[in-house]
Design an enzyme around this catalytic site. Structure first.
Site, PDB file in Angstrom:
ATOM      1  N   ARG A 234     -54.753  34.772 -19.332  1.00  0.00           N
ATOM      2  CA  ARG A 234     -53.487  34.560 -20.025  1.00  0.00           C
ATOM      3  C   ARG A 234     -53.286  35.626 -21.090  1.00  0.00           C
ATOM      4  O   ARG A 234     -54.212  35.976 -21.819  1.00  0.00           O
ATOM      5  CB  ARG A 234     -53.464  33.190 -20.720  1.00  0.00           C
ATOM      6  N   GLU A 263     -43.846  37.511 -20.775  1.00  0.00           N
ATOM      7  CA  GLU A 263     -43.673  37.996 -19.396  1.00  0.00           C
ATOM      8  C   GLU A 263     -42.255  37.709 -18.909  1.00  0.00           C
ATOM      9  O   GLU A 263     -41.823  36.558 -19.014  1.00  0.00           O
ATOM     10  CB  GLU A 263     -44.703  37.309 -18.484  1.00  0.00           C
ATOM     11  N   HIS A 285     -48.421  39.775 -13.398  1.00  0.00           N
ATOM     12  CA  HIS A 285     -48.862  38.380 -13.221  1.00  0.00           C
ATOM     13  C   HIS A 285     -48.861  37.982 -11.734  1.00  0.00           C
ATOM     14  O   HIS A 285     -48.166  37.035 -11.321  1.00  0.00           O
ATOM     15  CB  HIS A 285     -48.010  37.407 -14.045  1.00  0.00           C
TER      16      HIS A 285
HETATM   17  N1  LIG Z   1     -53.270  35.446 -13.513  1.00  0.00           N
HETATM   18  C1  LIG Z   1     -53.145  34.430 -12.702  1.00  0.00           C
HETATM   19  O1  LIG Z   1     -52.396  34.549 -11.740  1.00  0.00           O
HETATM   20  C2  LIG Z   1     -53.890  33.148 -12.924  1.00  0.00           C
HETATM   21  C3  LIG Z   1     -54.453  32.840 -14.138  1.00  0.00           C
HETATM   22  N2  LIG Z   1     -55.151  31.688 -14.302  1.00  0.00           N
HETATM   23  C4  LIG Z   1     -55.742  31.428 -15.624  1.00  0.00           C
HETATM   24  O2  LIG Z   1     -57.154  31.341 -15.462  1.00  0.00           O
HETATM   25  C5  LIG Z   1     -57.627  30.301 -16.296  1.00  0.00           C
HETATM   26  C6  LIG Z   1     -58.944  29.777 -15.758  1.00  0.00           C
HETATM   27  O3  LIG Z   1     -58.746  29.140 -14.503  1.00  0.00           O
HETATM   28  P1  LIG Z   1     -59.891  28.223 -13.868  1.00  0.00           P
HETATM   29  O4  LIG Z   1     -61.203  28.916 -13.923  1.00  0.00           O
HETATM   30  O5  LIG Z   1     -59.383  27.753 -12.556  1.00  0.00           O
HETATM   31  O6  LIG Z   1     -59.907  27.018 -14.907  1.00  0.00           O
HETATM   32  P2  LIG Z   1     -61.103  26.033 -15.224  1.00  0.00           P
HETATM   33  O7  LIG Z   1     -60.505  24.904 -15.973  1.00  0.00           O
HETATM   34  O8  LIG Z   1     -61.899  25.756 -13.992  1.00  0.00           O
HETATM   35  O9  LIG Z   1     -62.043  26.887 -16.206  1.00  0.00           O
HETATM   36  C7  LIG Z   1     -61.686  27.215 -17.513  1.00  0.00           C
HETATM   37  C8  LIG Z   1     -62.961  27.400 -18.299  1.00  0.00           C
HETATM   38  O10 LIG Z   1     -62.632  27.861 -19.618  1.00  0.00           O
HETATM   39  C9  LIG Z   1     -63.467  27.182 -20.512  1.00  0.00           C
HETATM   40  N3  LIG Z   1     -62.911  27.185 -21.856  1.00  0.00           N
HETATM   41  C10 LIG Z   1     -61.897  26.440 -22.342  1.00  0.00           C
HETATM   42  N4  LIG Z   1     -61.705  26.720 -23.644  1.00  0.00           N
HETATM   43  C11 LIG Z   1     -62.637  27.643 -23.969  1.00  0.00           C
HETATM   44  C12 LIG Z   1     -62.964  28.316 -25.167  1.00  0.00           C
HETATM   45  N5  LIG Z   1     -62.310  28.063 -26.311  1.00  0.00           N
HETATM   46  N6  LIG Z   1     -63.980  29.202 -25.150  1.00  0.00           N
HETATM   47  C13 LIG Z   1     -64.668  29.421 -24.006  1.00  0.00           C
HETATM   48  N7  LIG Z   1     -64.410  28.822 -22.842  1.00  0.00           N
HETATM   49  C14 LIG Z   1     -63.396  27.943 -22.836  1.00  0.00           C
HETATM   50  C15 LIG Z   1     -63.601  25.769 -19.942  1.00  0.00           C
HETATM   51  O11 LIG Z   1     -64.734  25.102 -20.472  1.00  0.00           O
HETATM   52  C16 LIG Z   1     -63.754  26.094 -18.459  1.00  0.00           C
HETATM   53  O12 LIG Z   1     -65.113  26.324 -18.127  1.00  0.00           O
HETATM   54  C17 LIG Z   1     -56.490  29.266 -16.295  1.00  0.00           C
HETATM   55  O13 LIG Z   1     -56.518  28.477 -17.467  1.00  0.00           O
HETATM   56  C18 LIG Z   1     -55.248  30.123 -16.230  1.00  0.00           C
HETATM   57  O14 LIG Z   1     -54.760  30.358 -17.531  1.00  0.00           O
HETATM   58  C19 LIG Z   1     -55.369  30.808 -13.277  1.00  0.00           C
HETATM   59  C20 LIG Z   1     -54.844  31.059 -12.029  1.00  0.00           C
HETATM   60  C21 LIG Z   1     -54.012  32.222 -11.776  1.00  0.00           C
HETATM   61  O1  LIG Z   2     -52.122  29.191 -11.911  1.00  0.00           O
HETATM   62  C1  LIG Z   2     -51.871  29.827 -12.956  1.00  0.00           C
HETATM   63  O2  LIG Z   2     -52.356  29.519 -14.067  1.00  0.00           O
HETATM   64  C2  LIG Z   2     -50.983  30.984 -12.900  1.00  0.00           C
HETATM   65  O3  LIG Z   2     -50.883  31.732 -13.839  1.00  0.00           O
HETATM   66  C3  LIG Z   2     -50.167  31.198 -11.679  1.00  0.00           C
HETATM   67  O4  LIG Z   2     -48.819  31.129 -11.950  1.00  0.00           O
END
Ligand SMILES: NC(=O)C1=CN([C@@H]2O[C@H](COP(=O)(O)OP(=O)(O)OC[C@H]3O[C@@H](n4cnc5c(N)ncnc54)[C@H](O)[C@@H]3O)[C@@H](O)[C@H]2O)C=CC1
Ligand SMILES: O=C(O)C(=O)CO
Length: 317
Positions: A234, A263, A285
């Site tokens: 993000r 964005e 993105h």
């Molecule tokens: N660019 C893109 O297209 C996409 C971006 N994302 C982003 O990726 C992020 C991660 O996705 P996932 O791994 O599937 O989520 P997830 O929920 O499986 O993992 C997130 C991790 O971050 C950790 N976390 C939360 N707050 C924290 C902090 N203050 N310090 C350290 N670690 C912390 C959590 O404990 C967890 O292990 C999402 O929150 C989203 O913002 C997700 C999908 C697509």
């Molecule tokens: O899944 C997410 O968090 C994304 O950013 C995709 O839009």
């Protein structure tokens, strides 16, 4: 009959088939919804679906029938969760759908930067190779990934998947403990130590009040190995003005960013001024946007909406 309002269909790629829930419902779909229009568009909705259109407290307050928000994404920073909870509005997000697409995009950025693909491509376009009069032309750094250290911030679904790919490439993944935390859980390494040891730093955590501006100039100065800094999580995790300072001062080797604080970027986004450098790549993105991942995301959205209607909500935040 439940009224479902989908605020931003156009953010889901055109290749995705938008299926609808199996129960009887009224369906209203908008291509995009500017923040200022959200309140009016959800005013009489029972269920709202949004990918990036923000559903803030003020809009929730005016939506007297609202019972569910289905976030068509993993990241839910666009939702005022506290305001939704206060009204017992169910908020569900999509999980696990990006387990291949985001790590693959992350490594696309890492490979391109580590092997200076952008710079070399430009050299050939500019005729540099042709003028060099030798079979190869060295103008940019090239480094293997094997043997390097991969600092991963965020140890969830995507962080773990990135670690697995890194290991397969001969890298040593280090998961960073939370910033400021005095306890380091097994399998994690102290936050500052990861900054110091990593050749590549990559973020895979949500944007929250705690993680906003987690990386600023102080952290860049701690990056002893002049790492590549990759953000496919993000915008807002890394302070963008400080990132540009770090690039200008040579504190880091390069930046690969798929996400920005705003964005599309505002005209005064400092990163726009460094886009033409060979060690900077910004993508719009799209890390999540493989055809496979988007279709699977949508299937989950519909599952969550149907589960809510059956009285068994899923992936509740
Ligand atoms: N660019 C893109 O297209 C996409 C971006 N994302 C982003 O990726 C992020 C991660 O996705 P996932 O791994 O599937 O989520 P997830 O929920 O499986 O993992 C997130 C991790 O971050 C950790 N976390 C939360 N707050 C924290 C902090 N203050 N310090 C350290 N670690 C912390 C959590 O404990 C967890 O292990 C999402 O929150 C989203 O913002 C997700 C999908 C697509
Ligand atoms: O899944 C997410 O968090 C994304 O950013 C995709 O839009």
């Amino acid at each position: 009959m439940l009224k479902i309002v989908f605020l931003d269909r156009d953010t889901i790629g055109p290749s995705v088939t938008i299926t609808r829930p199996g129960f009887a419902h009224e369906w209203i779909e908008y291509g995009k919804t500017p923040e200022d229009d959200v309140a009016a568009r959800i005013a009489d909705a029972d269920i709202v679906i949004t990918n990036k259109a923000p559903v803030r407290g003020a809009s929730i307050a005016q939506a007297s029938r609202l019972k569910m928000i289905a976030v068509a994404a993993t990241g839910y920073d666009v939702i005022d969760l506290a305001a939704a909870k206060e009204r017992d509005i169910v908020v569900s997000n999509v999980r696990g759908y990006a387990v291949n697409t985001v790590p693959e995009h992350t490594f696309a950025l890492i490979f391109a930067l580590r092997r200076s693909i952008i710079g070399f491509r430009q050299d050939v376009i500019d005729g540099e190779w042709q003028r060099a009069n030798q079979f190869c032309f060295f103008n940019h750094p090239i480094k293997d990934l094997a043997g390097s250290t991969l600092g991963i911030f965020g140890g969830g679904t995507l962080g773990k998947s990135v670690a697995r790919i890194g290991e397969a490439l001969g890298m040593t993944p280090l998961f960073a403990a939370r910033k400021g935390s005095t306890e380091v859980a097994p399998g994690y390494t102290a936050f500052n130590e990861v900054l110091e040891r990593a050749d590549i730093i990559t973020f895979h955590m949500p944007l929250t009040p705690e993680t906003r501006d987690m990386i600023g100039i102080e952290e860049f100065w701690q990056m002893k190995r002049k790492p590549l800094v990759i953000n496919t999580a993000r915008g807002g995790l890394v302070n963008e003005a400080d990132l540009v300072t770090a690039l200008n001062e040579g504190l880091i080797g390069g930046a690969g960013f798929d996400v920005l604080t705003k964005e599309p970027p505002a005209p005064d986004n400092p990163l726009l001024a460094v886009l033409d450098r060979p060690n900077v790549i910004v993508t719009p993105h799209v890390a999540w946007a493989s055809d496979e991942a988007m279709q699977s995301l949508w299937a989950q959205v519909i599952d969550h909406v149907e589960n809510f209607e059956k009285g068994a909500p899923s992936n509740v935040l």
